[in-house]
Design a protein around this motif. Structure first.
Motif, PDB file in Angstrom:
ATOM      1  N   UNK A   1       0.829  -1.212   0.000  1.00 56.90           N
ATOM      2  CA  UNK A   1       0.000   0.000   0.000  1.00 56.90           C
ATOM      3  C   UNK A   1       0.862   1.260   0.000  1.00 56.90           C
ATOM      4  N   UNK A   2       1.831   1.324   0.901  1.00 57.99           N
ATOM      5  CA  UNK A   2       2.619   2.557   1.025  1.00 57.99           C
ATOM      6  C   UNK A   2       3.513   2.761  -0.197  1.00 57.99           C
ATOM      7  N   UNK A   3       4.174   1.671  -0.649  1.00 61.10           N
ATOM      8  CA  UNK A   3       5.039   1.812  -1.819  1.00 61.10           C
ATOM      9  C   UNK A   3       4.198   2.148  -3.057  1.00 61.10           C
ATOM     10  N   UNK A   4       3.026   1.519  -3.178  1.00 57.78           N
ATOM     11  CA  UNK A   4       2.153   1.774  -4.331  1.00 57.78           C
ATOM     12  C   UNK A   4       1.695   3.225  -4.376  1.00 57.78           C
ATOM     13  N   UNK A   5       1.146   3.710  -3.263  1.00 52.21           N
ATOM     14  CA  UNK A   5       0.648   5.094  -3.234  1.00 52.21           C
ATOM     15  C   UNK A   5       1.807   6.074  -3.383  1.00 52.21           C
TER      16      UNK A   5
ATOM     17  N   UNK B   1       4.713   5.639  -4.840  1.00 45.70           N
ATOM     18  CA  UNK B   1       5.254   5.648  -6.199  1.00 45.70           C
ATOM     19  C   UNK B   1       4.327   6.398  -7.155  1.00 45.70           C
ATOM     20  N   UNK B   2       3.005   6.192  -6.973  1.00 41.74           N
ATOM     21  CA  UNK B   2       2.049   6.921  -7.829  1.00 41.74           C
ATOM     22  C   UNK B   2       2.231   8.427  -7.682  1.00 41.74           C
ATOM     23  N   UNK B   3       2.387   8.871  -6.426  1.00 40.79           N
ATOM     24  CA  UNK B   3       2.558  10.304  -6.195  1.00 40.79           C
ATOM     25  C   UNK B   3       3.886  10.795  -6.765  1.00 40.79           C
ATOM     26  N   UNK B   4       4.933   9.979  -6.603  1.00 40.11           N
ATOM     27  CA  UNK B   4       6.245  10.364  -7.147  1.00 40.11           C
ATOM     28  C   UNK B   4       6.152  10.514  -8.664  1.00 40.11           C
TER      29      UNK B   4
ATOM     30  N   UNK C   1      -0.806  -7.213  -6.799  1.00 41.82           N
ATOM     31  CA  UNK C   1      -1.323  -5.859  -6.548  1.00 41.82           C
ATOM     32  C   UNK C   1      -0.186  -4.839  -6.659  1.00 41.82           C
ATOM     33  N   UNK C   2       0.999  -5.225  -6.182  1.00 41.84           N
ATOM     34  CA  UNK C   2       2.141  -4.322  -6.250  1.00 41.84           C
ATOM     35  C   UNK C   2       2.538  -4.058  -7.706  1.00 41.84           C
ATOM     36  N   UNK C   3       2.508  -5.083  -8.535  1.00 43.74           N
ATOM     37  CA  UNK C   3       2.865  -4.877  -9.938  1.00 43.74           C
ATOM     38  C   UNK C   3       1.851  -3.973 -10.641  1.00 43.74           C
ATOM     39  N   UNK C   4       0.570  -4.128 -10.289  1.00 47.22           N
ATOM     40  CA  UNK C   4      -0.477  -3.295 -10.884  1.00 47.22           C
ATOM     41  C   UNK C   4      -0.295  -1.834 -10.480  1.00 47.22           C
ATOM     42  N   UNK C   5      -0.003  -1.586  -9.195  1.00 51.88           N
ATOM     43  CA  UNK C   5      -0.017  -0.210  -8.694  1.00 51.88           C
ATOM     44  C   UNK C   5       1.352   0.469  -8.736  1.00 51.88           C
ATOM     45  N   UNK C   6       2.407  -0.266  -8.420  1.00 50.95           N
ATOM     46  CA  UNK C   6       3.729   0.366  -8.343  1.00 50.95           C
ATOM     47  C   UNK C   6       4.410   0.428  -9.698  1.00 50.95           C
TER      48      UNK C   6
ATOM     49  N   UNK D   1      10.991   3.434  -2.180  1.00 53.20           N
ATOM     50  CA  UNK D   1      10.631   4.807  -2.570  1.00 53.20           C
ATOM     51  C   UNK D   1      11.861   5.609  -2.985  1.00 53.20           C
ATOM     52  N   UNK D   2      13.009   5.341  -2.340  1.00 57.21           N
ATOM     53  CA  UNK D   2      14.209   6.064  -2.755  1.00 57.21           C
ATOM     54  C   UNK D   2      14.658   5.636  -4.146  1.00 57.21           C
ATOM     55  N   UNK D   3      14.477   4.349  -4.441  1.00 51.48           N
ATOM     56  CA  UNK D   3      14.809   3.904  -5.800  1.00 51.48           C
ATOM     57  C   UNK D   3      13.904   4.573  -6.830  1.00 51.48           C
ATOM     58  N   UNK D   4      12.652   4.811  -6.444  1.00 50.81           N
ATOM     59  CA  UNK D   4      11.715   5.433  -7.379  1.00 50.81           C
ATOM     60  C   UNK D   4      11.827   6.953  -7.438  1.00 50.81           C
ATOM     61  N   UNK D   5      12.675   7.519  -6.571  1.00 50.05           N
ATOM     62  CA  UNK D   5      12.819   8.978  -6.555  1.00 50.05           C
ATOM     63  C   UNK D   5      13.273   9.506  -7.910  1.00 50.05           C
TER      64      UNK D   5
END
Lengths: 103, 229
Positions: free
Chosen positions: A9-13, A15-18, B54-59, B86-90
């Motif tokens: 949930x946290x990584x998904x949301x 990443x979407x915002x990023x 779910x992670x693959x769909x959303x992230x 999240x840091x990798x996705x920055x």
């Protein structure tokens, strides 16, 4: 909520915002050069950390085990420009064989 | 990665199709990559089958998803997995800023289209000199997303049948994969320096810090970006 779902949930949301931050908020502006330079180095720094951690750590201990054989095989294949999936499969197979042989 | 530009001004439909066609070979690779994410997540000690899908769909960001999965598999805290991912996705902040003015529509549509930006779709849409074809990006992004999610589904189905990952050497698949991703990032001297420093920080902190923390601490190596120029 289990740990796995919390992470998803946290990584998904997050990443979407990023991903959306630029297109929705910033329009055509550019980031300051110094910020871009730091962000550009995050991926190599963290990926190297992940290589080290996944190769030689077991909990809080440093260990040398069959995984190193797999990573070595991966290094050779990457140098030979093998496709990423071949790299991963051969690394796993090499580690599995080394583990059989070591045990 | 970039195909030759067409002579005639491209219509949105044409660009969309062109993006998808160019992405086709990459979609095969991304799909297989998704299979490995699914297998590693669904086999013993991973984040589990449904969370993985779910992670693959959303992230929709390979290296971040693998990073989170690897930290969970190693027994790290959720906060460590989240911070590393999240840091990798920055990097998608500057990438998103770069493509912003080429994505069509209002805020909501742009929010959704921005999710299709990954390293590969961004590269396909690049026309050089900081110009991008938004519709090529959308065409490539949709195809790659389908491949990534489809691959993950196939992988979790296979992974649940596999059981203990160590027996098959799957624990060596993580570092092998990160090594392959790392090599692609080493395009400048400062990137190599950041990688060496990041690896050294992790090695030094592993015996003394909680699991996952040595990886996050390695992000400090990116501050090398301030040193030069």
């Amino acid at each position: 909520m289990s740990d796995a779902w919390l992470i998803v949930a946290v990584v998904g949301i997050g990443t979407m915002l990023i991903k959306a931050s630029g297109p929705v908020l910033l329009g055509g502006r550019v980031l300051p050069a110094r910020a871009s330079a730091v962000v550009a180095l995050l991926a190599p720094a963290l990926l190297a950390a992940l290589v080290v951690s996944a190769s030689v750590s077991s909990g809080s201990q440093l260990v040398a085990d069959a995984r190193l054989v797999g990573v070595g095989a991966a290094g050779v294949l990457i140098a030979l420009r093998a496709p990423i999936l071949v790299v991963v499969i051969v690394a796993a197979a090499a580690a599995a064989l080394a583990r059989l042989w070591l045990s | 990665m970039r195909s030759p530009m067409t002579e005639t001004p491209a219509t949105p439909t044409l660009s969309f199709r062109e993006g998808a066609t160019t992405a086709l070979p990459l979609a095969v690779a991304v799909g297989l990559f998704g299979v490995s994410f699914g297998v590693l997540s669904a086999s013993g000690g991973g984040i589990g089958a449904l969370p993985a899908v779910v992670m693959s769909v959303t992230t929709f960001a390979g290296s971040a998803q693998f990073a989170a999965a690897a930290i969970v598999a190693a027994g790290g805290q959720p906060i460590a997995a989240i911070a590393a991912a999240l840091m990798l996705n920055a990097r998608y902040v500057p990438i998103g800023v770069g493509v912003a003015r080429f994505l069509p529509g209002g805020p909501l549509r742009r929010f959704l289209l921005a999710q299709l930006v990954i390293d590969e779709s961004w590269a396909i849409a690049s026309k050089g000199d900081g110009e991008f074809d938004g519709h090529r990006l959308i065409g490539a992004g949709i195809l790659l997303w389908l491949a990534w999610v489809g691959g993950t589904v196939v992988g979790v189905i296979g992974g649940e049948a596999l059981g203990d990952p160590a027996v098959l050497g799957l624990d060596a698949a993580f570092p092998a994969l990160f090594l392959a991703l790392l090599i692609q990032q080493l395009r400048s001297r400062s990137a190599v320096a950041a990688a060496i420093l990041g690896g050294a920080i992790t090695l030094a902190l592993t015996p003394v810090a909680p699991v996952g923390v040595p990886i996050i601490a390695a992000a400090a190596a990116a501050l090398l970006g301030l040193a030069r120029r």
